[in-house]
Design a protein around this motif. Structure first.
Motif, mmCIF file in Angstrom:
data_model
loop_
_atom_site.group_PDB
_atom_site.id
_atom_site.type_symbol
_atom_site.label_atom_id
_atom_site.label_comp_id
_atom_site.label_asym_id
_atom_site.label_seq_id
_atom_site.Cartn_x
_atom_site.Cartn_y
_atom_site.Cartn_z
ATOM 1 N N GLY A 75 12.527 -54.724 -14.900
ATOM 2 C CA GLY A 75 11.402 -54.323 -15.721
ATOM 3 C C GLY A 75 11.849 -53.497 -16.917
ATOM 4 N N HIS A 76 10.852 -53.028 -17.670
ATOM 5 C CA HIS A 76 11.152 -52.407 -18.967
ATOM 6 C C HIS A 76 9.934 -51.667 -19.491
ATOM 7 C CE1 HIS A 76 8.838 -55.854 -20.541
ATOM 8 N NE2 HIS A 76 9.440 -56.520 -19.574
ATOM 9 N N GLY A 77 10.199 -50.725 -20.367
ATOM 10 C CA GLY A 77 9.118 -50.141 -21.137
ATOM 11 C C GLY A 77 8.499 -51.205 -22.033
ATOM 12 N N ILE A 80 6.671 -53.875 -14.654
ATOM 13 C CA ILE A 80 7.378 -53.828 -13.371
ATOM 14 C C ILE A 80 7.430 -55.247 -12.843
ATOM 15 C CG2 ILE A 80 7.355 -52.839 -11.042
ATOM 16 C CD1 ILE A 80 5.780 -50.472 -12.162
ATOM 17 N N GLU A 81 8.640 -55.750 -12.541
ATOM 18 C CA GLU A 81 8.754 -57.183 -12.282
ATOM 19 C C GLU A 81 9.862 -57.543 -11.288
ATOM 20 O OE1 GLU A 81 10.147 -59.548 -15.673
ATOM 21 O OE2 GLU A 81 10.036 -57.764 -16.904
ATOM 22 N N PRO A 82 9.580 -57.385 -9.990
ATOM 23 C CA PRO A 82 10.554 -57.852 -9.002
ATOM 24 C C PRO A 82 10.799 -59.351 -9.107
ATOM 25 C CG PRO A 82 8.460 -57.309 -7.952
ATOM 26 C CD PRO A 82 8.374 -56.832 -9.366
ATOM 27 N N ILE A 106 7.143 -61.807 -9.872
ATOM 28 C CA ILE A 106 5.765 -61.359 -10.113
ATOM 29 C C ILE A 106 5.826 -60.062 -10.922
ATOM 30 C CG2 ILE A 106 3.523 -60.883 -9.074
ATOM 31 C CD1 ILE A 106 4.411 -62.231 -6.532
ATOM 32 N N GLU A 107 4.958 -59.964 -11.915
ATOM 33 C CA GLU A 107 5.042 -58.847 -12.872
ATOM 34 C C GLU A 107 3.663 -58.386 -13.297
ATOM 35 O OE1 GLU A 107 6.723 -60.087 -16.648
ATOM 36 O OE2 GLU A 107 7.206 -58.028 -17.205
ATOM 37 N N HIS A 108 3.532 -57.071 -13.467
ATOM 38 C CA HIS A 108 2.377 -56.495 -14.146
ATOM 39 C C HIS A 108 2.868 -55.465 -15.159
ATOM 40 C CE1 HIS A 108 -1.329 -58.084 -12.585
ATOM 41 N NE2 HIS A 108 -1.057 -57.786 -11.329
HETATM 42 MG MG MG Z 1 8.822 -58.287 -18.562
#
Ligand code: MG
Ligand code: MG
Length: 255
Positions: free
Chosen positions: A173-175, A206-208, A238-240
């Motif tokens: 993930g990332h800012g 956030i993206e596992p 999956i990401e949010h």
């Molecule tokens: Mg992303």
């Protein structure tokens, strides 16, 4: 540089995120056996276009890639982990599909991803998707004021390892804010109580991404974009986009 967003910016990012959520819902509705990945890209393009949003994926050209990305979604099927290019491949019965989508609206970006199966699912794929969903839930639950980035990483990695899933080291993930990729990097495994302290107004994607075979390694496909598991096992992603607030984590990418 880590940018802390104002409350007005969080509201604006919610609107960008809503478009992403709507695009992913439309793609998921349209996905079925026989539908091509390019057609799914068209579905997302239409949702973005109607909302007056642009795509941060289209034309994106990071240093590792051979050329600009040609689509508004990444479509990663079966052993593809992330960054799959939507092409003329037609979905087959039992495929595991991960769709990643972004949008920019009024100058603010949103980024989210879903994994699902088409046709008759393999039980192992449903379990992998469920584990990935739980890893995201755990990561989001750790995204609270007073914690650090490492607490999110540790929560995600803990769920993945308990299920004996692999976790790629270099992607996570990332800012996110006016640009899709901002500081900090949010690894999908790591030590608790390390890294940037989480503050009200910090927004993170956030993206596992979990690999069913249990190995952490992957390889780049000949197209230079798609990352596939090294052992050929299946992957889910999956990401949010999530805002850290004094009232707890706020998901910005729901439809
Ligand atoms: Mg992303
Ligand atoms: Mg994404």
């Amino acid at each position: 540089m880590v940018e802390i967003k104002t409350d007005a910016a969080l509201e604006a990012m919610r609107e960008a995120g809503r478009v992403v959520g709507q695009a992913l819902a439309a793609v998921r509705d349209a996905a079925d056996v026989g539908v091509s990945l390019r057609e799914l890209d068209g579905v997302a393009r239409e949702v973005l276009g109607k909302a007056g949003a642009t795509s941060p994926f289209l034309g994106y050209h990071p240093s590792f890639a051979p050329g600009p990305f040609p689509a508004v979604i990444c479509a990663s099927v079966n052993d593809a982990v992330v960054h799959g290019i939507p092409d003329d491949y037609r979905l087959r019965d039992g495929d595991l599909v991960s769709i990643d989508c972004g949008a920019v609206l009024d100058g603010w970006a949103g980024d989210a991803a879903v994994s699902f199966t088409v046709g008759t699912p393999r039980p192992a794929d449903l379990a992998l998707i469920e584990t990935t969903r739980r890893a995201l839930e755990a990561g989001m639950a750790a995204a609270v004021v007073g914690n650090r980035v490492g607490d999110i990483s540790h929560a995600i990695g803990g769920v993945a390892r308990a299920a004996r899933c692999g976790v790629p080291a270099d992607f996570g993930g990332h800012g996110i804010g006016r640009r899709m990729h901002e500081e900090p990097h949010v690894p999908n495994r790591g030590k608790p109580r390390r890294g940037l302290p989480l503050r009200h107004g910090l927004v993170l994607a956030i993206e596992p991404m979990l690999l069913a075979g249990g190995r952490d390694d992957y390889r780049a496909a000949p197209d230079g974009w798609t990352l596939r598991t090294a052992d050929g096992s299946r992957a889910a992603h999956i990401e949010h986009t999530v805002a850290i607030t004094d009232d707890g984590p706020r998901i910005l990418t729901l439809p």
